[in-house]
Design a protein around this motif. Sequence first.
Motif, PDB file in Angstrom:
ATOM      1  N   TYR A  58       0.830  -1.213   0.000  1.00 29.67           N
ATOM      2  CA  TYR A  58       0.000   0.000   0.000  1.00 29.67           C
ATOM      3  C   TYR A  58       0.865   1.263   0.000  1.00 29.67           C
ATOM      4  CZ  TYR A  58      -4.484  -2.374   0.784  1.00 29.67           C
ATOM      5  OH  TYR A  58      -5.622  -3.124   0.653  1.00 29.67           O
ATOM      6  N   THR A  59       1.978   1.203   0.715  1.00 22.06           N
ATOM      7  CA  THR A  59       2.895   2.348   0.739  1.00 22.06           C
ATOM      8  C   THR A  59       3.427   2.629  -0.662  1.00 22.06           C
ATOM      9  OG1 THR A  59       3.575   1.829   3.002  1.00 22.06           O
ATOM     10  CG2 THR A  59       5.023   3.271   1.737  1.00 22.06           C
ATOM     11  N   LEU A  60       3.821   1.578  -1.366  1.00 19.42           N
ATOM     12  CA  LEU A  60       4.321   1.730  -2.729  1.00 19.42           C
ATOM     13  C   LEU A  60       3.241   2.295  -3.649  1.00 19.42           C
ATOM     14  CD1 LEU A  60       6.598   1.211  -4.798  1.00 19.42           C
ATOM     15  CD2 LEU A  60       5.624  -1.071  -5.139  1.00 19.42           C
ATOM     16  N   ILE A  61       2.038   1.764  -3.542  1.00 22.54           N
ATOM     17  CA  ILE A  61       0.928   2.226  -4.389  1.00 22.54           C
ATOM     18  C   ILE A  61       0.649   3.706  -4.146  1.00 22.54           C
ATOM     19  CG2 ILE A  61      -1.560   2.025  -4.770  1.00 22.54           C
ATOM     20  CD1 ILE A  61      -1.244  -1.000  -4.192  1.00 22.54           C
ATOM     21  N   ILE A  62       0.546   4.078  -2.876  1.00 26.31           N
ATOM     22  CA  ILE A  62       0.222   5.473  -2.545  1.00 26.31           C
ATOM     23  C   ILE A  62       1.321   6.415  -3.027  1.00 26.31           C
ATOM     24  CG2 ILE A  62      -0.071   7.080  -0.612  1.00 26.31           C
ATOM     25  CD1 ILE A  62      -1.511   4.751   0.856  1.00 26.31           C
ATOM     26  N   LEU A  63       2.573   6.011  -2.902  1.00 23.01           N
ATOM     27  CA  LEU A  63       3.686   6.864  -3.325  1.00 23.01           C
ATOM     28  C   LEU A  63       3.644   7.162  -4.825  1.00 23.01           C
ATOM     29  CD1 LEU A  63       6.732   5.533  -1.260  1.00 23.01           C
ATOM     30  CD2 LEU A  63       5.698   7.797  -1.134  1.00 23.01           C
ATOM     31  N   TYR A  64       3.496   6.119  -5.643  1.00 30.53           N
ATOM     32  CA  TYR A  64       3.516   6.378  -7.081  1.00 30.53           C
ATOM     33  C   TYR A  64       2.246   7.094  -7.534  1.00 30.53           C
ATOM     34  CZ  TYR A  64       0.405   2.856  -9.251  1.00 30.53           C
ATOM     35  OH  TYR A  64      -0.671   2.155  -9.704  1.00 30.53           O
ATOM     36  N   LYS A  65       1.121   6.861  -6.822  1.00 32.32           N
ATOM     37  CA  LYS A  65      -0.114   7.576  -7.146  1.00 32.32           C
ATOM     38  C   LYS A  65       0.018   9.058  -6.829  1.00 32.32           C
ATOM     39  CE  LYS A  65      -2.898   4.028  -8.187  1.00 32.32           C
ATOM     40  NZ  LYS A  65      -3.506   3.830  -9.509  1.00 32.32           N
ATOM     41  N   LEU A  66       0.619   9.369  -5.671  1.00 36.44           N
ATOM     42  CA  LEU A  66       0.814  10.777  -5.287  1.00 36.44           C
ATOM     43  C   LEU A  66       1.736  11.493  -6.274  1.00 36.44           C
ATOM     44  CD1 LEU A  66       1.161  10.510  -1.401  1.00 36.44           C
ATOM     45  CD2 LEU A  66      -0.739  11.494  -2.693  1.00 36.44           C
ATOM     46  N   VAL A  67       2.770  10.790  -6.725  1.00 34.95           N
ATOM     47  CA  VAL A  67       3.680  11.376  -7.713  1.00 34.95           C
ATOM     48  C   VAL A  67       2.930  11.665  -9.007  1.00 34.95           C
ATOM     49  CG1 VAL A  67       5.661  10.904  -9.201  1.00 34.95           C
ATOM     50  CG2 VAL A  67       5.788  10.381  -6.758  1.00 34.95           C
ATOM     51  N   PHE A  68       2.102  10.727  -9.436  1.00 37.39           N
ATOM     52  CA  PHE A  68       1.333  10.939 -10.668  1.00 37.39           C
ATOM     53  C   PHE A  68       0.381  12.129 -10.530  1.00 37.39           C
ATOM     54  CE2 PHE A  68      -2.470  10.322 -13.237  1.00 37.39           C
ATOM     55  CZ  PHE A  68      -1.913  10.203 -14.491  1.00 37.39           C
ATOM     56  N   ILE A  69      -0.350  12.185  -9.414  1.00 42.12           N
ATOM     57  CA  ILE A  69      -1.279  13.303  -9.191  1.00 42.12           C
ATOM     58  C   ILE A  69      -0.537  14.627  -9.161  1.00 42.12           C
ATOM     59  CG2 ILE A  69      -2.885  14.319  -7.515  1.00 42.12           C
ATOM     60  CD1 ILE A  69      -3.656  11.429  -6.741  1.00 42.12           C
ATOM     61  N   PHE A  70       0.654  14.626  -8.564  1.00 39.18           N
ATOM     62  CA  PHE A  70       1.474  15.836  -8.536  1.00 39.18           C
ATOM     63  C   PHE A  70       1.810  16.301  -9.960  1.00 39.18           C
ATOM     64  CE2 PHE A  70       5.722  17.755  -8.650  1.00 39.18           C
ATOM     65  CZ  PHE A  70       5.541  18.830  -7.786  1.00 39.18           C
ATOM     66  N   THR A  71       2.166  15.356 -10.823  1.00 33.53           N
ATOM     67  CA  THR A  71       2.525  15.722 -12.206  1.00 33.53           C
ATOM     68  C   THR A  71       1.312  16.167 -13.020  1.00 33.53           C
ATOM     69  OG1 THR A  71       2.297  13.431 -12.965  1.00 33.53           O
ATOM     70  CG2 THR A  71       4.483  14.142 -12.224  1.00 33.53           C
ATOM     71  N   VAL A  72       0.121  15.739 -12.603  1.00 35.39           N
ATOM     72  CA  VAL A  72      -1.092  16.167 -13.306  1.00 35.39           C
ATOM     73  C   VAL A  72      -1.314  17.667 -13.122  1.00 35.39           C
ATOM     74  CG1 VAL A  72      -3.632  16.003 -13.304  1.00 35.39           C
ATOM     75  CG2 VAL A  72      -2.239  13.921 -13.240  1.00 35.39           C
ATOM     76  N   PHE A  73      -1.104  18.143 -11.902  1.00 33.45           N
ATOM     77  CA  PHE A  73      -1.402  19.547 -11.591  1.00 33.45           C
ATOM     78  C   PHE A  73      -0.174  20.461 -11.666  1.00 33.45           C
ATOM     79  CE2 PHE A  73      -4.810  17.184  -9.475  1.00 33.45           C
ATOM     80  CZ  PHE A  73      -5.911  17.847  -9.985  1.00 33.45           C
ATOM     81  N   TYR A  74       1.024  19.885 -11.552  1.00 32.86           N
ATOM     82  CA  TYR A  74       2.236  20.710 -11.593  1.00 32.86           C
ATOM     83  C   TYR A  74       3.017  20.365 -12.857  1.00 32.86           C
ATOM     84  CZ  TYR A  74       6.183  23.398  -9.797  1.00 32.86           C
ATOM     85  OH  TYR A  74       7.177  24.338  -9.631  1.00 32.86           O
ATOM     86  N   THR A  75       2.949  21.238 -13.835  1.00 34.37           N
ATOM     87  CA  THR A  75       3.560  20.964 -15.138  1.00 34.37           C
ATOM     88  C   THR A  75       4.866  21.726 -15.361  1.00 34.37           C
ATOM     89  OG1 THR A  75       2.171  22.691 -16.132  1.00 34.37           O
ATOM     90  CG2 THR A  75       1.340  20.435 -16.207  1.00 34.37           C
ATOM     91  N   LYS A  76       5.356  22.426 -14.340  1.00 30.02           N
ATOM     92  CA  LYS A  76       6.612  23.149 -14.485  1.00 30.02           C
ATOM     93  C   LYS A  76       7.800  22.206 -14.290  1.00 30.02           C
ATOM     94  CE  LYS A  76       4.711  27.551 -12.845  1.00 30.02           C
ATOM     95  NZ  LYS A  76       4.812  28.629 -11.832  1.00 30.02           N
ATOM     96  N   ILE A  77       8.948  22.642 -14.771  1.00 30.65           N
ATOM     97  CA  ILE A  77      10.165  21.839 -14.639  1.00 30.65           C
ATOM     98  C   ILE A  77      10.735  21.993 -13.236  1.00 30.65           C
ATOM     99  CG2 ILE A  77      12.505  21.498 -15.503  1.00 30.65           C
ATOM    100  CD1 ILE A  77      10.259  20.653 -17.390  1.00 30.65           C
ATOM    101  N   LEU A  78      11.133  20.884 -12.642  1.00 34.76           N
ATOM    102  CA  LEU A  78      11.702  20.860 -11.299  1.00 34.76           C
ATOM    103  C   LEU A  78      13.221  20.714 -11.384  1.00 34.76           C
ATOM    104  CD1 LEU A  78       9.044  18.431  -9.874  1.00 34.76           C
ATOM    105  CD2 LEU A  78       9.297  20.818  -9.202  1.00 34.76           C
ATOM    106  N   PRO A  79      13.936  20.880 -10.287  1.00 37.81           N
ATOM    107  CA  PRO A  79      15.385  20.633 -10.292  1.00 37.81           C
ATOM    108  C   PRO A  79      15.698  19.239 -10.820  1.00 37.81           C
ATOM    109  CG  PRO A  79      14.749  21.711  -8.259  1.00 37.81           C
ATOM    110  CD  PRO A  79      13.475  21.397  -8.989  1.00 37.81           C
ATOM    111  N   PRO A  80      16.834  19.077 -11.516  1.00 33.94           N
ATOM    112  CA  PRO A  80      17.144  17.821 -12.218  1.00 33.94           C
ATOM    113  C   PRO A  80      16.998  16.543 -11.398  1.00 33.94           C
ATOM    114  CG  PRO A  80      18.749  19.500 -12.767  1.00 33.94           C
ATOM    115  CD  PRO A  80      17.893  20.077 -11.694  1.00 33.94           C
ATOM    116  N   LEU A  81      17.574  16.513 -10.185  1.00 34.64           N
ATOM    117  CA  LEU A  81      17.518  15.299  -9.375  1.00 34.64           C
ATOM    118  C   LEU A  81      16.080  14.976  -8.963  1.00 34.64           C
ATOM    119  CD1 LEU A  81      18.999  13.012  -7.999  1.00 34.64           C
ATOM    120  CD2 LEU A  81      19.384  14.508  -6.015  1.00 34.64           C
TER     121      LEU A  81
END
Length: 380
Positions: free
Chosen positions: A85-108
């Motif tokens: 569940y921890t793994l699922i929630i982590l990758y889901k949160l990352v995906f949701i973040f990319t849906v709403f935040y389309t700007k470029i982030l620091p390289p790492l």
Amino acid sequence: MNILILFGLLATILNSIVLYNFIFYFIKNRIKTNQTIWYTIQLIAIGASLSFYFGSNSPSSNDIDYICCGGMGSLFSIENLIGIYTLIILYKLVFIFTVFYTKILPPLFELIINVFLVIGVIFNLLLLYHTPTEELNFMVHIYIICPVILLLILKLIQRQNLLYVYILENKITSNTLWAKYSIRILSFKPIKQFPILLILSIPILLILTSILVVIGQKPDTLVRAFTETYKNGFSQLSYDCSNIQCGGHFLCSVGALGHKSIVKPIRYGERKGKKIICTRQLLVSNAFEELIQEKLPLFHKYLRKNYNKVGNMIHQYYDIFNIKIVSDVVYLMMKPLEWFFLIILYLFDYKPENRISKQYLNTIHKKEILKLENSSQHGV
């Protein structure tokens, strides 16, 4: 049924929109659907998959008798849900973040986001194999898992294209070693970048596993979540079902658990190597089924298939039937059927009591009785 039809219709529309935009992006390099609608569709797809992941792991569906006798088991091991569940929630949160935040982030940071998106793709591809394909589960493949895979791949390509253009136009450089390697990896084309991201997912998963170990999980908890299940793609516990007796007389077996003064147990019996309590009711019911199986095999097959559904329900709520008063009620409710079975046996069997007495005996005793019967028939 109407709810299932409505669900199928809505899921078909959602999947069609996802697939259409996936193809359209490869042709035109942009999303065709209105931005607000597209945001909503992505969130619905993620929400539906979360409901599927979490709803397929109730403790009742982890009962071995229920699963081995045709019930739907847990998708993941109940004992290892925290890790998966921890793994699922982590990758889901990352995906949701990319849906709403389309700007470029620091390289790492951008590299880590891409790694989690790749983890999401691999996880759902593994899930395609792990999820049973029979009956309703086939719908899950098409309507829940597949659109998530398409959305994750699409998001990876979108960010890669955005990064590639941004890096070239701004000529990004860095003095730190991590940032330099991150920029270099992010500059690669998808076909070269994806294998590298896949390799980088290993240390990310190792870090996650280390954290899970600290909070009490096993080092291989993410693997065990798949393997310590029954009748799924990666399941390694299905062999336990070889010791489970299915197709028994579930209601009569429940009734036998009641108060002795009411159910009046006769003796112990044996069913697939396991000792069971035998009442007259249970023996008569089994003898009746044996007679039907001999005389009307096709009808018996139909009857047994439908009666097994009753067994699945009983195994799912077996704690209730361990209450003696409940078992007493079940026993008394089955009495009219017991009398009906007995009448059929006396009408159509030459030696009904012999058939009844042989039920649930072990193999040795059955052979001895068969020898005695053959001897008496030949006048020995």
